[in-house]
Design a protein around this motif. Structure first.
Motif, PDB file in Angstrom:
ATOM      1  N   ALA A   1      -5.894  -0.059  -4.421  1.00 30.19           N
ATOM      2  CA  ALA A   1      -7.172   0.609  -4.129  1.00 30.19           C
ATOM      3  C   ALA A   1      -7.247   1.172  -2.713  1.00 30.19           C
ATOM      4  O   ALA A   1      -8.138   1.972  -2.414  1.00 30.19           O
ATOM      5  N   ARG A   2      -6.304   0.801  -1.843  1.00 25.41           N
ATOM      6  CA  ARG A   2      -6.396   1.169  -0.421  1.00 25.41           C
ATOM      7  C   ARG A   2      -5.911   2.604  -0.179  1.00 25.41           C
ATOM      8  O   ARG A   2      -4.878   3.015  -0.715  1.00 25.41           O
ATOM      9  N   ASP A   3      -6.620   3.342   0.651  1.00 22.78           N
ATOM     10  CA  ASP A   3      -6.217   4.690   1.023  1.00 22.78           C
ATOM     11  C   ASP A   3      -5.014   4.637   1.964  1.00 22.78           C
ATOM     12  O   ASP A   3      -4.839   3.679   2.725  1.00 22.78           O
ATOM     13  N   LEU A   4      -4.223   5.687   1.937  1.00 16.98           N
ATOM     14  CA  LEU A   4      -3.056   5.755   2.815  1.00 16.98           C
ATOM     15  C   LEU A   4      -3.463   5.660   4.280  1.00 16.98           C
ATOM     16  O   LEU A   4      -2.766   5.058   5.093  1.00 16.98           O
TER      17      LEU A   4
ATOM     18  N   LEU B   1       5.890  11.705   3.344  1.00 16.88           N
ATOM     19  CA  LEU B   1       4.850  11.372   4.320  1.00 16.88           C
ATOM     20  C   LEU B   1       4.573   9.871   4.319  1.00 16.88           C
ATOM     21  O   LEU B   1       4.490   9.239   5.383  1.00 16.88           O
ATOM     22  N   VAL B   2       4.428   9.291   3.130  1.00 10.37           N
ATOM     23  CA  VAL B   2       4.194   7.848   3.026  1.00 10.37           C
ATOM     24  C   VAL B   2       5.339   7.084   3.675  1.00 10.37           C
ATOM     25  O   VAL B   2       5.136   6.130   4.446  1.00 10.37           O
ATOM     26  N   ASP B   3       6.566   7.495   3.382  1.00  6.69           N
ATOM     27  CA  ASP B   3       7.749   6.820   3.920  1.00  6.69           C
ATOM     28  C   ASP B   3       7.776   6.897   5.442  1.00  6.69           C
ATOM     29  O   ASP B   3       8.048   5.910   6.127  1.00  6.69           O
TER      30      ASP B   3
ATOM     31  N   THR C   1       0.832  -1.201   0.000  1.00  6.27           N
ATOM     32  CA  THR C   1       0.000   0.000   0.000  1.00  6.27           C
ATOM     33  C   THR C   1       0.866   1.249   0.000  1.00  6.27           C
ATOM     34  O   THR C   1       0.591   2.220  -0.725  1.00  6.27           O
ATOM     35  N   ALA C   2       1.919   1.239   0.798  1.00  7.48           N
ATOM     36  CA  ALA C   2       2.852   2.371   0.812  1.00  7.48           C
ATOM     37  C   ALA C   2       3.487   2.558  -0.557  1.00  7.48           C
ATOM     38  O   ALA C   2       3.647   3.690  -1.040  1.00  7.48           O
ATOM     39  N   LEU C   3       3.851   1.462  -1.198  1.00  5.00           N
ATOM     40  CA  LEU C   3       4.456   1.540  -2.527  1.00  5.00           C
ATOM     41  C   LEU C   3       3.493   2.182  -3.525  1.00  5.00           C
ATOM     42  O   LEU C   3       3.873   3.060  -4.309  1.00  5.00           O
ATOM     43  N   ALA C   4       2.239   1.774  -3.479  1.00  6.79           N
ATOM     44  CA  ALA C   4       1.247   2.309  -4.412  1.00  6.79           C
ATOM     45  C   ALA C   4       1.063   3.808  -4.226  1.00  6.79           C
ATOM     46  O   ALA C   4       1.066   4.583  -5.193  1.00  6.79           O
ATOM     47  N   ARG C   5       0.911   4.230  -2.983  1.00  9.24           N
ATOM     48  CA  ARG C   5       0.670   5.654  -2.729  1.00  9.24           C
ATOM     49  C   ARG C   5       1.924   6.489  -3.013  1.00  9.24           C
ATOM     50  O   ARG C   5       1.832   7.618  -3.522  1.00  9.24           O
ATOM     51  N   ALA C   6       3.105   5.969  -2.683  1.00 16.02           N
ATOM     52  CA  ALA C   6       4.340   6.692  -2.965  1.00 16.02           C
ATOM     53  C   ALA C   6       4.609   6.758  -4.463  1.00 16.02           C
ATOM     54  O   ALA C   6       5.108   7.769  -4.965  1.00 16.02           O
TER      55      ALA C   6
END
Length: 231
Positions: free
Chosen positions: A201-204, A82-84, A63-68
């Motif tokens: 599809a998941r929110d941060l 922020l994601v990191d 999920t972190a990878l997707a959002r980053a």
């Protein structure tokens, strides 16, 4: 002459290859802790990996990878950091945090040399300046974005790399053999695909896995008198 789609595919294969020196070879992803506690045998490796993919790697690292990846693709470096930072804080065990950061720094250095580009330079600057920890999934996201690899392909490739690394550790711990590893890897293909789709599809705000026993095994592994793996 290769097309852009072909080039991005080749990059994803390179970065997810078990021979890529990202440091995954030094990790068992908690498997050694299970083995030391005699909680896993050959027949249990597939089930353990399945659980980690669905309840730890997918909701967390993937999920972190997707959002980053999405943020890096548009140059939103505040969001990438922020994601990191959130991912680093979500890792409960010190050895898991250290392993992720060590691998992330290694991957960043190699990707800068092999792939290059302003995105990787900016990410490397942030890590060097200690503006962000530099966890492996986020470093991987930046490398994939810099190479033009799409989000779905990036997430699925990295989850596959995790599975291959985990099964490689099973080989070295004598919990599996080469033939069985290939059977397990093929059987878990649909699991990786489903977990990757959920991660994309998941929110941060919903990032984070729940694997209490794996956390306990990692905590015990940190204090083991003899260890083959860093995690």
């Amino acid at each position: 002459m290769s097309t852009p789609d072909t080039r991005s595919l080749l990059v994803s294969l390179q970065l997810s290859d078990s021979a890529f020196p990202s440091g995954f070879y030094t990790m068992s992803h908690g498997l050694e802790g299970y083995s030391q506690a005699r909680l896993v045998r050959q027949g249990g490796v597939e089930g353990l990996l399945r659980g980690l993919l669905l309840h730890s790697v997918g909701p967390g690292d993937a999920t972190a990878l997707a959002r980053a990846h999405e943020a890096a693709a548009v140059g939103d470096w505040r969001r990438v950091r922020l994601v990191d930072q959130l991912l680093h804080a979500s890792k409960l065990n010190a050895e898991m945090r250290r392993a992720s950061v060590r691998s992330g720094h290694q991957l960043t250095d190699i990707a800068r040399e092999a792939i290059g580009g302003p995105a990787l330079e900016e990410w490397a600057r942030s890590v060097k300046a200690k503006e962000t920890p530099g966890c492996q999934p986020v470093a991987t996201a930046v490398a994939y974005a810099a190479a033009g690899v799409g989000t779905v392909q990036a997430v699925a490739s990295d989850m596959s790399a995790f599975a291959v690394s985990f099964l490689g550790a099973a080989l070295r711990l004598r919990l599996s053999d080469h033939r069985h590893v290939q059977v397990v890897l093929h059987a878990l293909g649909p699991v990786i695909a489903a977990a990757a789709a959920d991660a994309v599809a998941r929110d941060l705000e919903d990032m984070g896995g729940s694997v209490p026993l794996a956390d306990v095994m990692s905590a015990q592994h940190e204090r083991a008198e003899a260890r083959l793996f860093a995690s």
